[in-house]
Design a protein around this motif. Structure first.
Motif, PDB file in Angstrom:
ATOM      1  N   ASP A  23      -4.458  -4.729   2.288  1.00  0.00           N
ATOM      2  CA  ASP A  23      -5.515  -3.844   2.783  1.00  0.00           C
ATOM      3  C   ASP A  23      -6.640  -3.688   1.771  1.00  0.00           C
ATOM      4  OD1 ASP A  23      -4.022  -3.313   5.127  1.00  0.00           O
ATOM      5  OD2 ASP A  23      -2.816  -1.881   3.995  1.00  0.00           O
ATOM      6  N   THR A  24      -7.080  -4.788   1.191  1.00  0.00           N
ATOM      7  CA  THR A  24      -8.070  -4.696   0.123  1.00  0.00           C
ATOM      8  C   THR A  24      -9.420  -4.189   0.611  1.00  0.00           C
ATOM      9  OG1 THR A  24      -8.596  -7.033   0.406  1.00  0.00           O
ATOM     10  CG2 THR A  24      -6.998  -6.468  -1.298  1.00  0.00           C
ATOM     11  N   LYS A  25      -9.856  -4.600   1.802  1.00  0.00           N
ATOM     12  CA  LYS A  25     -11.154  -4.143   2.308  1.00  0.00           C
ATOM     13  C   LYS A  25     -11.135  -2.638   2.566  1.00  0.00           C
ATOM     14  CE  LYS A  25     -12.804  -8.407   4.317  1.00  0.00           C
ATOM     15  NZ  LYS A  25     -14.161  -8.657   3.921  1.00  0.00           N
ATOM     16  N   LEU A  26     -10.033  -2.147   3.095  1.00  0.00           N
ATOM     17  CA  LEU A  26      -9.905  -0.717   3.343  1.00  0.00           C
ATOM     18  C   LEU A  26      -9.880   0.060   2.031  1.00  0.00           C
ATOM     19  CD1 LEU A  26      -9.596   1.239   5.717  1.00  0.00           C
ATOM     20  CD2 LEU A  26      -7.119   1.024   5.456  1.00  0.00           C
ATOM     21  N   ARG A  27      -9.178  -0.483   1.047  1.00  0.00           N
ATOM     22  CA  ARG A  27      -9.113   0.166  -0.275  1.00  0.00           C
ATOM     23  C   ARG A  27     -10.487   0.150  -0.952  1.00  0.00           C
ATOM     24  NH1 ARG A  27      -5.236   2.073  -2.973  1.00  0.00           N
ATOM     25  NH2 ARG A  27      -3.634   1.093  -1.724  1.00  0.00           N
ATOM     26  N   GLU A  28     -11.215  -0.963  -0.836  1.00  0.00           N
ATOM     27  CA  GLU A  28     -12.557  -1.045  -1.427  1.00  0.00           C
ATOM     28  C   GLU A  28     -13.504  -0.036  -0.781  1.00  0.00           C
ATOM     29  OE1 GLU A  28     -13.820  -5.087  -1.066  1.00  0.00           O
ATOM     30  OE2 GLU A  28     -12.414  -5.804  -2.583  1.00  0.00           O
ATOM     31  N   ALA A  29     -13.385   0.140   0.529  1.00  0.00           N
ATOM     32  CA  ALA A  29     -14.226   1.119   1.221  1.00  0.00           C
ATOM     33  C   ALA A  29     -13.909   2.526   0.741  1.00  0.00           C
ATOM     34  CB  ALA A  29     -14.029   1.023   2.728  1.00  0.00           C
ATOM     35  N   ALA A  30     -12.639   2.819   0.534  1.00  0.00           N
ATOM     36  CA  ALA A  30     -12.246   4.142   0.041  1.00  0.00           C
ATOM     37  C   ALA A  30     -12.754   4.359  -1.382  1.00  0.00           C
ATOM     38  CB  ALA A  30     -10.731   4.295   0.104  1.00  0.00           C
ATOM     39  N   GLN A  31     -12.694   3.315  -2.218  1.00  0.00           N
ATOM     40  CA  GLN A  31     -13.196   3.439  -3.587  1.00  0.00           C
ATOM     41  C   GLN A  31     -14.710   3.629  -3.616  1.00  0.00           C
ATOM     42  OE1 GLN A  31     -11.844   0.118  -5.913  1.00  0.00           O
ATOM     43  NE2 GLN A  31      -9.955   1.164  -6.502  1.00  0.00           N
ATOM     44  N   LYS A  32     -15.430   2.932  -2.723  1.00  0.00           N
ATOM     45  CA  LYS A  32     -16.888   3.103  -2.661  1.00  0.00           C
ATOM     46  C   LYS A  32     -17.250   4.523  -2.237  1.00  0.00           C
ATOM     47  CE  LYS A  32     -18.160  -1.680  -1.719  1.00  0.00           C
ATOM     48  NZ  LYS A  32     -18.704  -2.617  -0.733  1.00  0.00           N
ATOM     49  N   LEU A  33     -16.489   5.058  -1.294  1.00  0.00           N
ATOM     50  CA  LEU A  33     -16.744   6.427  -0.855  1.00  0.00           C
ATOM     51  C   LEU A  33     -16.466   7.422  -1.977  1.00  0.00           C
ATOM     52  CD1 LEU A  33     -17.639   8.183   1.477  1.00  0.00           C
ATOM     53  CD2 LEU A  33     -15.293   8.225   2.278  1.00  0.00           C
ATOM     54  N   GLU A  34     -15.383   7.205  -2.725  1.00  0.00           N
ATOM     55  CA  GLU A  34     -15.098   8.075  -3.866  1.00  0.00           C
ATOM     56  C   GLU A  34     -16.178   7.939  -4.929  1.00  0.00           C
ATOM     57  OE1 GLU A  34     -11.592   9.334  -6.970  1.00  0.00           O
ATOM     58  OE2 GLU A  34     -11.479   7.363  -6.073  1.00  0.00           O
ATOM     59  N   ALA A  35     -16.654   6.728  -5.175  1.00  0.00           N
ATOM     60  CA  ALA A  35     -17.708   6.514  -6.169  1.00  0.00           C
ATOM     61  C   ALA A  35     -18.986   7.239  -5.766  1.00  0.00           C
ATOM     62  CB  ALA A  35     -17.967   5.021  -6.361  1.00  0.00           C
ATOM     63  N   THR A  36     -19.322   7.203  -4.479  1.00  0.00           N
ATOM     64  CA  THR A  36     -20.506   7.910  -3.998  1.00  0.00           C
ATOM     65  C   THR A  36     -20.345   9.411  -4.181  1.00  0.00           C
ATOM     66  OG1 THR A  36     -20.884   6.167  -2.373  1.00  0.00           O
ATOM     67  CG2 THR A  36     -22.000   8.252  -1.997  1.00  0.00           C
ATOM     68  N   PHE A  37     -19.161   9.916  -3.865  1.00  0.00           N
ATOM     69  CA  PHE A  37     -18.878  11.339  -4.047  1.00  0.00           C
ATOM     70  C   PHE A  37     -18.983  11.725  -5.523  1.00  0.00           C
ATOM     71  CE2 PHE A  37     -15.727  14.645  -5.025  1.00  0.00           C
ATOM     72  CZ  PHE A  37     -16.218  15.683  -4.253  1.00  0.00           C
ATOM     73  N   LEU A  38     -18.395  10.913  -6.403  1.00  0.00           N
ATOM     74  CA  LEU A  38     -18.448  11.201  -7.836  1.00  0.00           C
ATOM     75  C   LEU A  38     -19.875  11.148  -8.375  1.00  0.00           C
ATOM     76  CD1 LEU A  38     -15.283   9.298  -9.078  1.00  0.00           C
ATOM     77  CD2 LEU A  38     -15.629  11.771  -9.012  1.00  0.00           C
ATOM     78  N   ALA A  39     -20.689  10.215  -7.867  1.00  0.00           N
ATOM     79  CA  ALA A  39     -22.087  10.127  -8.302  1.00  0.00           C
ATOM     80  C   ALA A  39     -22.837  11.404  -7.950  1.00  0.00           C
ATOM     81  CB  ALA A  39     -22.765   8.917  -7.668  1.00  0.00           C
ATOM     82  N   GLU A  40     -22.586  11.932  -6.760  1.00  0.00           N
ATOM     83  CA  GLU A  40     -23.232  13.187  -6.365  1.00  0.00           C
ATOM     84  C   GLU A  40     -22.751  14.358  -7.222  1.00  0.00           C
ATOM     85  OE1 GLU A  40     -25.815  13.830  -4.279  1.00  0.00           O
ATOM     86  OE2 GLU A  40     -25.962  11.654  -4.255  1.00  0.00           O
ATOM     87  N   MET A  41     -21.471  14.361  -7.553  1.00  0.00           N
ATOM     88  CA  MET A  41     -20.934  15.437  -8.398  1.00  0.00           C
ATOM     89  C   MET A  41     -21.507  15.343  -9.816  1.00  0.00           C
ATOM     90  SD  MET A  41     -19.066  17.386  -6.570  1.00  0.00           S
ATOM     91  CE  MET A  41     -20.228  17.068  -5.259  1.00  0.00           C
ATOM     92  N   LEU A  42     -21.625  14.120 -10.337  1.00  0.00           N
ATOM     93  CA  LEU A  42     -22.218  13.951 -11.662  1.00  0.00           C
ATOM     94  C   LEU A  42     -23.687  14.363 -11.658  1.00  0.00           C
ATOM     95  CD1 LEU A  42     -20.646  10.535 -12.725  1.00  0.00           C
ATOM     96  CD2 LEU A  42     -20.082  12.801 -13.611  1.00  0.00           C
ATOM     97  N   LYS A  43     -24.384  14.077 -10.563  1.00  0.00           N
ATOM     98  CA  LYS A  43     -25.786  14.483 -10.440  1.00  0.00           C
ATOM     99  C   LYS A  43     -25.891  16.000 -10.424  1.00  0.00           C
ATOM    100  CE  LYS A  43     -29.757  13.926  -7.388  1.00  0.00           C
ATOM    101  NZ  LYS A  43     -30.220  13.343  -6.122  1.00  0.00           N
ATOM    102  N   SER A  44     -25.010  16.660  -9.667  1.00  0.00           N
ATOM    103  CA  SER A  44     -25.029  18.123  -9.604  1.00  0.00           C
ATOM    104  C   SER A  44     -24.666  18.753 -10.940  1.00  0.00           C
ATOM    105  CB  SER A  44     -24.051  18.618  -8.537  1.00  0.00           C
ATOM    106  OG  SER A  44     -24.464  18.199  -7.268  1.00  0.00           O
ATOM    107  N   ALA A  45     -23.822  18.049 -11.713  1.00  0.00           N
ATOM    108  CA  ALA A  45     -23.426  18.562 -13.027  1.00  0.00           C
ATOM    109  C   ALA A  45     -24.527  18.384 -14.062  1.00  0.00           C
ATOM    110  CB  ALA A  45     -22.155  17.868 -13.496  1.00  0.00           C
ATOM    111  N   GLY A  46     -25.568  17.632 -13.716  1.00  0.00           N
ATOM    112  CA  GLY A  46     -26.692  17.467 -14.630  1.00  0.00           C
ATOM    113  C   GLY A  46     -26.631  16.222 -15.478  1.00  0.00           C
ATOM    114  N   LEU A  47     -25.682  15.314 -15.207  1.00  0.00           N
ATOM    115  CA  LEU A  47     -25.607  14.081 -15.967  1.00  0.00           C
ATOM    116  C   LEU A  47     -26.821  13.220 -15.643  1.00  0.00           C
ATOM    117  CD1 LEU A  47     -23.738  12.376 -17.852  1.00  0.00           C
ATOM    118  CD2 LEU A  47     -23.120  11.142 -15.793  1.00  0.00           C
TER     119      LEU A  47
END
Length: 97
Positions: A23-47
């Motif tokens: 299920d590599t494509k499904l796992r990659e999609a989940a990782q991309k979604l987590e990366a997008t979420f983390l990018a927004e959290m880092l932006k909100s944290a002021g990084l």
């Protein structure tokens, strides 16, 4: 004199069980979604916000999003906060049902 703390090295990639390797494509999609979420959290944290003194100016402001995105992708690849695994499991259950 400013003391800079030494960070521990990043964790290695998480071992994927044999039953989930197809299920590599499904796992990659989940990782991309987590990366997008983390990018927004880092932006909100002021990084990546420019400093008032000795900052990089307008160039730093323009390219800080690239740094945040790269850091969030690496965070997600190394296990992140566990969101990708939860998303993957939920999507896998909904596909299998």
């Amino acid at each position: 004199m400013t003391i800079i703390p030494v960070l521990s090295p990043p964790r290695g990639p998480i071992a994927i069980p044999e039953s989930l390797r197809g299920d590599t494509k499904l796992r990659e999609a989940a990782q991309k979604l987590e990366a997008t979420f983390l990018a927004e959290m880092l932006k909100s944290a002021g990084l990546g916000t420019s400093r008032t003194s000795f900052g990089g100016g307008i160039g730093e402001d323009q390219f800080s999003s690239f740094l945040r995105d790269a850091q969030s992708i690496e965070l997600a690849k190394s296990g992140g906060i566990g969101l990708a695994e939860s998303l993957f499991n939920a999507m896998k259950r909904s596909i299998d049902a």
